[in-house]
Design an enzyme around this catalytic site. Structure first.
Site, PDB file in Angstrom:
ATOM      1  N   LYS A 126      -3.044   5.139  -2.728  1.00 50.10           N
ATOM      2  CA  LYS A 126      -4.093   5.918  -2.080  1.00 50.10           C
ATOM      3  C   LYS A 126      -4.493   7.058  -3.014  1.00 50.10           C
ATOM      4  O   LYS A 126      -3.631   7.634  -3.687  1.00 50.10           O
ATOM      5  CB  LYS A 126      -3.575   6.507  -0.763  1.00 50.10           C
ATOM      6  CG  LYS A 126      -3.214   5.468   0.266  1.00 50.10           C
ATOM      7  CD  LYS A 126      -4.441   4.781   0.771  1.00 50.10           C
ATOM      8  CE  LYS A 126      -4.100   3.783   1.851  1.00 50.10           C
ATOM      9  NZ  LYS A 126      -5.300   3.258   2.514  1.00 50.10           N
TER      10      LYS A 126
ATOM     11  N   LYS B  21     -10.412  -7.412   7.079  1.00 49.87           N
ATOM     12  CA  LYS B  21      -9.475  -7.051   8.143  1.00 49.87           C
ATOM     13  C   LYS B  21     -10.062  -7.563   9.463  1.00 49.87           C
ATOM     14  O   LYS B  21     -11.153  -7.140   9.856  1.00 49.87           O
ATOM     15  CB  LYS B  21      -9.314  -5.534   8.252  1.00 49.87           C
ATOM     16  CG  LYS B  21      -8.654  -4.861   7.077  1.00 49.87           C
ATOM     17  CD  LYS B  21      -8.665  -3.358   7.296  1.00 49.87           C
ATOM     18  CE  LYS B  21      -7.967  -2.624   6.185  1.00 49.87           C
ATOM     19  NZ  LYS B  21      -8.069  -1.151   6.364  1.00 49.87           N
TER      20      LYS B  21
ATOM     21  N   ASN C 187     -10.384   5.517   0.678  1.00 57.09           N
ATOM     22  CA  ASN C 187     -10.711   5.736   2.099  1.00 57.09           C
ATOM     23  C   ASN C 187     -11.867   6.738   2.267  1.00 57.09           C
ATOM     24  O   ASN C 187     -11.740   7.727   3.004  1.00 57.09           O
ATOM     25  CB  ASN C 187      -9.485   6.220   2.871  1.00 57.09           C
ATOM     26  CG  ASN C 187      -8.456   5.122   3.075  1.00 57.09           C
ATOM     27  OD1 ASN C 187      -7.348   5.206   2.563  1.00 57.09           O
ATOM     28  ND2 ASN C 187      -8.805   4.069   3.803  1.00 57.09           N
TER      29      ASN C 187
ATOM     30  N   ASP D 275      -7.203   3.111  -3.500  1.00 56.63           N
ATOM     31  CA  ASP D 275      -7.944   3.125  -2.235  1.00 56.63           C
ATOM     32  C   ASP D 275      -8.279   4.573  -1.893  1.00 56.63           C
ATOM     33  O   ASP D 275      -7.382   5.387  -1.722  1.00 56.63           O
ATOM     34  CB  ASP D 275      -7.099   2.501  -1.123  1.00 56.63           C
ATOM     35  CG  ASP D 275      -7.872   2.406   0.189  1.00 56.63           C
ATOM     36  OD1 ASP D 275      -7.304   1.916   1.187  1.00 56.63           O
ATOM     37  OD2 ASP D 275      -9.051   2.811   0.210  1.00 56.63           O
TER      38      ASP D 275
ATOM     39  N   SER E 104       0.849  -1.189   0.000  1.00 55.58           N
ATOM     40  CA  SER E 104       0.000   0.000   0.000  1.00 55.58           C
ATOM     41  C   SER E 104       0.888   1.242   0.000  1.00 55.58           C
ATOM     42  O   SER E 104       1.751   1.394   0.866  1.00 55.58           O
ATOM     43  CB  SER E 104      -0.873   0.004   1.254  1.00 55.58           C
ATOM     44  OG  SER E 104      -1.608   1.198   1.319  1.00 55.58           O
TER      45      SER E 104
ATOM     46  N   GLY F  35      -4.592  -4.467   5.464  1.00 54.26           N
ATOM     47  CA  GLY F  35      -3.561  -4.246   6.490  1.00 54.26           C
ATOM     48  C   GLY F  35      -3.852  -2.988   7.289  1.00 54.26           C
ATOM     49  O   GLY F  35      -4.508  -2.064   6.789  1.00 54.26           O
TER      50      GLY F  35
ATOM     51  N   GLU G 206     -11.206   0.877  -4.076  1.00 54.49           N
ATOM     52  CA  GLU G 206     -11.551   0.530  -2.694  1.00 54.49           C
ATOM     53  C   GLU G 206     -12.221   1.691  -1.984  1.00 54.49           C
ATOM     54  O   GLU G 206     -11.709   2.818  -1.995  1.00 54.49           O
ATOM     55  CB  GLU G 206     -10.273   0.110  -1.953  1.00 54.49           C
ATOM     56  CG  GLU G 206     -10.494  -0.519  -0.612  1.00 54.49           C
ATOM     57  CD  GLU G 206      -9.181  -0.922   0.068  1.00 54.49           C
ATOM     58  OE1 GLU G 206      -8.112  -0.846  -0.579  1.00 54.49           O
ATOM     59  OE2 GLU G 206      -9.225  -1.273   1.252  1.00 54.49           O
TER      60      GLU G 206
ATOM     61  N   LYS H 252      -1.015  -0.918  -4.519  1.00 54.60           N
ATOM     62  CA  LYS H 252      -2.247  -0.182  -4.163  1.00 54.60           C
ATOM     63  C   LYS H 252      -1.829   1.254  -3.885  1.00 54.60           C
ATOM     64  O   LYS H 252      -0.924   1.494  -3.066  1.00 54.60           O
ATOM     65  CB  LYS H 252      -2.871  -0.811  -2.923  1.00 54.60           C
ATOM     66  CG  LYS H 252      -3.843   0.081  -2.147  1.00 54.60           C
ATOM     67  CD  LYS H 252      -4.558  -0.736  -1.101  1.00 54.60           C
ATOM     68  CE  LYS H 252      -4.785   0.058   0.165  1.00 54.60           C
ATOM     69  NZ  LYS H 252      -5.519  -0.741   1.172  1.00 54.60           N
TER      70      LYS H 252
ATOM     71  N   ASP I 228     -14.070  -1.745   2.283  1.00 54.02           N
ATOM     72  CA  ASP I 228     -13.159  -1.928   3.422  1.00 54.02           C
ATOM     73  C   ASP I 228     -13.907  -1.429   4.665  1.00 54.02           C
ATOM     74  O   ASP I 228     -14.564  -2.208   5.356  1.00 54.02           O
ATOM     75  CB  ASP I 228     -11.867  -1.138   3.145  1.00 54.02           C
ATOM     76  CG  ASP I 228     -10.939  -1.023   4.357  1.00 54.02           C
ATOM     77  OD1 ASP I 228      -9.849  -0.450   4.203  1.00 54.02           O
ATOM     78  OD2 ASP I 228     -11.290  -1.511   5.449  1.00 54.02           O
TER      79      ASP I 228
HETATM   80  O1  LIG Z   1      -0.008  -2.489   4.463  1.00 59.17           O
HETATM   81  C1  LIG Z   1      -0.543  -2.005   5.477  1.00 59.17           C
HETATM   82  O2  LIG Z   1      -0.545  -2.525   6.603  1.00 59.17           O
HETATM   83  C2  LIG Z   1      -1.320  -0.710   5.310  1.00 59.17           C
HETATM   84  C3  LIG Z   1      -2.449  -0.941   4.347  1.00 59.17           C
HETATM   85  C4  LIG Z   1      -3.317   0.298   4.287  1.00 59.17           C
HETATM   86  O3  LIG Z   1      -3.280   1.033   3.334  1.00 59.17           O
HETATM   87  N1  LIG Z   1      -4.087   0.538   5.360  1.00 59.17           N
HETATM   88  C5  LIG Z   1      -4.967   1.700   5.322  1.00 59.17           C
HETATM   89  C6  LIG Z   1      -6.296   1.276   4.756  1.00 59.17           C
HETATM   90  O4  LIG Z   1      -7.125   2.169   4.541  1.00 59.17           O
HETATM   91  O5  LIG Z   1      -6.460   0.108   4.463  1.00 59.17           O
HETATM   92  C7  LIG Z   1      -5.043   2.286   6.705  1.00 59.17           C
HETATM   93  C8  LIG Z   1      -3.986   3.039   7.108  1.00 59.17           C
HETATM   94  C9  LIG Z   1      -3.978   3.620   8.392  1.00 59.17           C
HETATM   95  C10 LIG Z   1      -5.017   3.399   9.244  1.00 59.17           C
HETATM   96  C11 LIG Z   1      -6.084   2.621   8.829  1.00 59.17           C
HETATM   97  C12 LIG Z   1      -6.088   2.058   7.545  1.00 59.17           C
END
Ligand SMILES: O=C(O)CCC(=O)N[C@@H](C(=O)O)c1ccccc1
Length: 368
Positions: free
Chosen positions: A163, A262, A190, A188, A135, A290, A213, A161, A238
């Protein structure tokens, strides 16, 4: 197991580089490590909250409080309990899924270590290693993004991936496609967009992405279904998938064609297993998300990602992608684009006690 005490620690782990998402930038990971002290030995779990409630309503000090005052005491009241009973015992507390997940994993780990059984075997893992996706946070500009992605491709990551957020989406994705061709690529958001942004999101269709995502808000199940009808790129959820029930609703409504699972977000690895089973039966691909886990959660995630329904690479990168120093003696490493599923008892990693102490900023032991 007979649970004698629960130890909570807040750790501050410096990140090797700032991690920027649509809801902010993290430079230090604030995470809670849970130790279950039982008559048969100890087990470890991890609460994947961030310091601030920007990804979800949970945050570290809130998780600390609910664990200390409600969740740990609820388990300690019981003379003995099976790991499969933990979720039900904690059900009286509404929400706080990441806190519950960390406590449940610690109890599962203690029971499995005592039985001499691996977490992978317990879940039904079918692989010895899993493909590793990475990510990539939002960079200063598309050129910097291309450099960062190039570095991870050189490391061997099999899926990228990136953001995105309004204003940092089409140009960034185009730059990565231009630089690296048809590599497995997904984005992603978010929850940074609204239905009004459907036109912009449709522009991403030309990049042949694996998925987009969580474009909309956590509770936008109906709007995600509406948006999905206007995009060619599959929508993956997610933040919205907070439980097996939410997964059932999302699939029934057509809100998602792919699910990011997750364990922390859904309340634990057993709930994650239920969602996996539901998706597998429905022919819906899932992958393991993750939360910048330490070696504890990273090991558990590798076992989860080894289940048959996890057909897309997850965000299970090497520990070194985030941390200079991990709190387990054998941090996850990338080998030919894959991460090994631990085979030892329980989650299959040992705690590096010195590192744990070094990063601990808050500690409490709750006994019966
Ligand atoms: O590889 C990893 O552990 C990070 C993957 C990732 O991008 N996590 C993001 C998400 O939105 O999934 C995240 C980051 C920080 C806090 C929550 C979620």
């Amino acid at each position: 197991v007979t649970l004698d005490a629960v130890e909570l620690r807040v750790l501050h782990l410096p990140l090797v580089s700032p991690f920027t998402t649509s809801f902010g930038t993290e430079t230090v990971r604030e995470v809670i490590v849970v130790t279950a002290e039982t008559s048969d030995g100890r087990g470890w779990g991890e609460v994947v909250t961030s310091a601030e409630p920007y990804y979800s309503s949970e945050y570290t000090q809130g998780a600390w409080d609910v664990l200390s005052r409600f969740l740990a005491p609820a388990l300690l009241e019981r003379r003995s309990l099976a790991p499969e009973e933990v979720a039900c015992i904690l059900d009286r507390v509404v929400g706080h899924r990441m806190a519950k997940a960390g406590l449940e994993l610690a109890v599962i780990d203690a029971a499995l270590r005592a039985e001499g059984r691996s977490f992978g075997q317990y879940l039904g893992a079918e692989k010895t290693r899993v493909p590793s996706g990475v990510s990539v946070g939002i960079q200063s500009d598309p050129a910097a993004l291309v450099d960062t992605v190039g570095g991870y491709l050189d490391d061997g990551y099999v899926r990228i991936k990136i953001k995105i957020k309004p204003g940092r989406d089409v140009a960034d994705t185009a730059a990565v496609r231009e630089a690296f061709g048809s590599i497995p690529l997904q984005v992603d958001a978010n929850s940074a967009y609204t239905l009004q942004d459907a036109g912009t999101l449709a522009e991403l269709d030309r990049f042949d992405l694996l998925l987009i995502e969580q474009p909309l808000q956590e509770d936008d199940l109906v709007d995600h279904a509406t948006l999905a009808k206007r995009l060619h790129t599959p929508v993956c959820l997610d933040e919205s998938i907070v439980s097996d029930k939410a997964a059932a609703d999302a699939l029934a409504l057509g809100s998602a064609a792919i699910l990011n699972i997750k364990a922390g977000r859904v309340g634990g690895y057993l709930e994650a297993l239920a969602i996996h089973d539901r998706a597998l039966a429905a022919g819906i691909p899932v992958w393991c998300g993750g939360m910048l886990e330490t070696g504890i959660g990273r090991a558990a995630n590798a076992a989860l990602a080894a289940l048959p329904g996890f057909t897309l690479p997850g965000d299970i990168s090497a520990s070194a992608r985030f941390y200079e120093r991990d709190i387990v003696t054998e941090p996850a490493v990338l080998e030919d684009g894959h991460v090994r599923v631990p085979t030892g008892d329980g989650i299959g990693v040992e705690i590096d006690q010195a590192a744990l102490e070094a990063f601990t900023v808050q500690r409490e032991r709750i006994a019966r």
